[in-house]
Design an enzyme around this catalytic site. Sequence first.
Site, PDB file in Angstrom:
ATOM      1  N   CYS A   1       0.812  -1.224   0.000  1.00 37.53           N
ATOM      2  CA  CYS A   1       0.000   0.000   0.000  1.00 37.53           C
ATOM      3  C   CYS A   1       0.848   1.279   0.000  1.00 37.53           C
ATOM      4  CB  CYS A   1      -0.962   0.007   1.185  1.00 37.53           C
ATOM      5  SG  CYS A   1      -2.137  -1.354   1.111  1.00 37.53           S
TER       6      CYS A   1
ATOM      7  N   HIS B   1      -3.201   7.436   2.409  1.00 38.38           N
ATOM      8  CA  HIS B   1      -3.621   6.131   1.891  1.00 38.38           C
ATOM      9  C   HIS B   1      -5.029   5.833   2.410  1.00 38.38           C
ATOM     10  CE1 HIS B   1      -3.850   1.980   0.949  1.00 38.38           C
ATOM     11  NE2 HIS B   1      -3.651   1.560   2.188  1.00 38.38           N
TER      12      HIS B   1
ATOM     13  N   ASN C   1     -10.121  -0.009  -0.154  1.00 36.97           N
ATOM     14  CA  ASN C   1      -8.656   0.079  -0.172  1.00 36.97           C
ATOM     15  C   ASN C   1      -8.138  -0.575  -1.456  1.00 36.97           C
ATOM     16  OD1 ASN C   1      -5.919  -0.171   0.221  1.00 36.97           O
ATOM     17  ND2 ASN C   1      -6.058  -0.979   2.307  1.00 36.97           N
TER      18      ASN C   1
HETATM   19  C1  LIG Z   1     -10.128  -4.764  10.040  1.00 33.26           C
HETATM   20  C2  LIG Z   1     -10.769  -3.869  11.078  1.00 33.26           C
HETATM   21  C3  LIG Z   1     -11.856  -3.004  10.453  1.00 33.26           C
HETATM   22  C4  LIG Z   1     -11.433  -4.767  12.119  1.00 33.26           C
HETATM   23  O1  LIG Z   1     -12.018  -3.963  13.136  1.00 33.26           O
HETATM   24  P1  LIG Z   1     -11.785  -4.387  14.638  1.00 33.26           P
HETATM   25  O2  LIG Z   1     -12.518  -3.412  15.483  1.00 33.26           O
HETATM   26  O3  LIG Z   1     -10.317  -4.521  14.862  1.00 33.26           O
HETATM   27  O4  LIG Z   1     -12.529  -5.756  14.699  1.00 33.26           O
HETATM   28  P2  LIG Z   1     -11.970  -7.181  15.166  1.00 33.26           P
HETATM   29  O5  LIG Z   1     -11.054  -7.753  14.152  1.00 33.26           O
HETATM   30  O6  LIG Z   1     -11.482  -7.073  16.580  1.00 33.26           O
HETATM   31  O7  LIG Z   1     -13.302  -8.018  15.154  1.00 33.26           O
HETATM   32  C5  LIG Z   1     -14.398  -7.678  16.020  1.00 33.26           C
HETATM   33  C6  LIG Z   1     -15.508  -8.661  15.731  1.00 33.26           C
HETATM   34  O8  LIG Z   1     -16.068  -8.385  14.428  1.00 33.26           O
HETATM   35  C7  LIG Z   1     -16.058  -9.580  13.668  1.00 33.26           C
HETATM   36  N1  LIG Z   1     -15.887  -9.235  12.254  1.00 33.26           N
HETATM   37  C8  LIG Z   1     -14.729  -9.123  11.555  1.00 33.26           C
HETATM   38  N2  LIG Z   1     -15.005  -8.781  10.288  1.00 33.26           N
HETATM   39  C9  LIG Z   1     -16.339  -8.673  10.194  1.00 33.26           C
HETATM   40  C10 LIG Z   1     -17.194  -8.341   9.143  1.00 33.26           C
HETATM   41  N3  LIG Z   1     -16.757  -8.071   7.926  1.00 33.26           N
HETATM   42  N4  LIG Z   1     -18.523  -8.319   9.390  1.00 33.26           N
HETATM   43  C11 LIG Z   1     -19.003  -8.596  10.612  1.00 33.26           C
HETATM   44  N5  LIG Z   1     -18.223  -8.920  11.649  1.00 33.26           N
HETATM   45  C12 LIG Z   1     -16.906  -8.946  11.435  1.00 33.26           C
HETATM   46  C13 LIG Z   1     -14.918 -10.396  14.218  1.00 33.26           C
HETATM   47  O9  LIG Z   1     -15.101 -11.769  13.926  1.00 33.26           O
HETATM   48  C14 LIG Z   1     -15.032 -10.109  15.677  1.00 33.26           C
HETATM   49  O10 LIG Z   1     -16.073 -10.893  16.200  1.00 33.26           O
HETATM   50  P3  LIG Z   1     -15.959 -11.539  17.682  1.00 33.26           P
HETATM   51  O11 LIG Z   1     -15.866 -10.352  18.605  1.00 33.26           O
HETATM   52  O12 LIG Z   1     -17.213 -12.308  17.800  1.00 33.26           O
HETATM   53  O13 LIG Z   1     -14.712 -12.362  17.673  1.00 33.26           O
HETATM   54  C15 LIG Z   1      -9.719  -2.956  11.772  1.00 33.26           C
HETATM   55  O14 LIG Z   1      -8.860  -3.749  12.588  1.00 33.26           O
HETATM   56  C16 LIG Z   1      -8.889  -2.215  10.795  1.00 33.26           C
HETATM   57  O15 LIG Z   1      -9.363  -1.349  10.093  1.00 33.26           O
HETATM   58  N6  LIG Z   1      -7.591  -2.496  10.743  1.00 33.26           N
HETATM   59  C17 LIG Z   1      -6.708  -1.907   9.755  1.00 33.26           C
HETATM   60  C18 LIG Z   1      -6.832  -2.693   8.491  1.00 33.26           C
HETATM   61  C19 LIG Z   1      -6.203  -2.014   7.330  1.00 33.26           C
HETATM   62  O16 LIG Z   1      -6.381  -0.848   7.149  1.00 33.26           O
HETATM   63  N7  LIG Z   1      -5.451  -2.782   6.540  1.00 33.26           N
HETATM   64  C20 LIG Z   1      -4.812  -2.315   5.376  1.00 33.26           C
HETATM   65  C21 LIG Z   1      -3.692  -1.408   5.713  1.00 33.26           C
HETATM   66  S1  LIG Z   1      -2.751  -1.052   4.314  1.00 33.26           S
END
Ligand SMILES: CC(C)(COP(=O)(O)OP(=O)(O)OC[C@H]1O[C@@H](n2cnc3c(N)ncnc32)[C@H](O)[C@@H]1OP(=O)(O)O)[C@@H](O)C(=O)NCCC(=O)NCCS
Length: 350
Positions: free
Chosen positions: A140, A277, A307
């Site tokens: 990215c 980004h 993204n």
């Molecule tokens: C990916 C992201 C949105 C997840 O949000 P989060 O608050 O960290 O959520 P978590 O991974 O802790 O998951 C929380 C819950 O939602 C659930 N969940 C994950 N994806 C889901 C989706 N698409 N729909 C519904 N539920 C979802 C998980 O299973 C988890 O459930 P649980 O509590 O029963 O175990 C967040 O971590 C993020 O934006 N990270 C950066 C990612 C990024 O930008 N990557 C590219 C960088 S170049």
Amino acid sequence: MLMKTESEQQTGSQYPESNTFSKQDGVVRKSLVVGCGAYLPENIVTNDDLAQRIDTSDAWIRKRTGIRQRHIAADGELTSDLAAAACKPALESAGVDPEEVDLIVLATSTPDNTFPATATRVQAMLGITRAAAFDVQAVCSGFVYALSVADNMVRLGQANTALVVGAEVFSRILDWEDRGTCVLFGDGAGALVLKSGISEAGANGRGILSTHLFADGTHYDSLYVDGGPGTTGQAGFLRMAGQEVYRHAVHNMAEAVEIALEANELNLPDIDLLVPHQANIRIIESIGRRLSVDSDKVVATVGSQANTSAATIPLALTHAVENGRVKSGDLIAMTALGGGFTWGSSLIRW
Ligand SMILES: CC(C)(COP(=O)(O)OP(=O)(O)OC[C@H]1O[C@@H](n2cnc3c(N)ncnc32)[C@H](O)[C@@H]1OP(=O)(O)O)[C@@H](O)C(=O)NCCC(=O)NCCS
């Protein structure tokens, strides 16, 4: 015996005349951004579409990421197709003939093939027969890395007219059963055209003021593809430790902008437009808050494009230009973080 081209006869070298200007003259050779363009595949997949296939919801995706929809490449549509489709309007907006281009740097983590470089296929598609062309891979952050390479070559006099491209079909490396990752990404491409020009020295002169690149490979396993055209011998999918990425994204991207400002003797209030980004609206807003940049100066396209990895910055910048948000003399700050981790920033005086 090799025949010399007209430009070689004039300069006595394969390369354009080298940099003979210095700060003492009050002017320097800089890379001027003279055009930009973007392409998004026609096919749009909404959050509701995804919710019909996996256990997710529009509400969850919007709340956690700000994403409403993403563009997905058609069967057979490759990174090179997207890249060439972005380069054409970029060259048109610059008023640059493809034959003038002597450098193509293409950032992608989803090349058409392991080799040759996707940049060479884009070159052929654009009818460019004489240019250096290669790919850069920094996920990215790829566009900022590619911009840095191109800018340095232009400033050194090794190229006069460069296409810098970010293009991805991340839809091909997603595990569509993994709701934690597949909802986050989309496909797309964006391109900038750089031209060598003589500009006022210092931060007030037009052009690319600086690029700063960083990497910390101890985070290799936080965001990676578990296979692919490497040496692991298996096709792979994107894997991510979401919260780990989130934490580093805000801190590292904001810090990279601060480092760039300091290097140019500029301050946070000098930023006219922040083009981060586009991974997640919460990350984008957090960076804006940390840098005290008003939200109307922050470009956010993640809602409609998701993204697109190396393509997000040129896509977002082109969107801002097309919507009249960029005027001559503006200071544009760009920053990205990606797998590796790699990250970086660039400042442009428009
Ligand atoms: C990916 C992201 C949105 C997840 O949000 P989060 O608050 O960290 O959520 P978590 O991974 O802790 O998951 C929380 C819950 O939602 C659930 N969940 C994950 N994806 C889901 C989706 N698409 N729909 C519904 N539920 C979802 C998980 O299973 C988890 O459930 P649980 O509590 O029963 O175990 C967040 O971590 C993020 O934006 N990270 C950066 C990612 C990024 O930008 N990557 C590219 C960088 S170049």
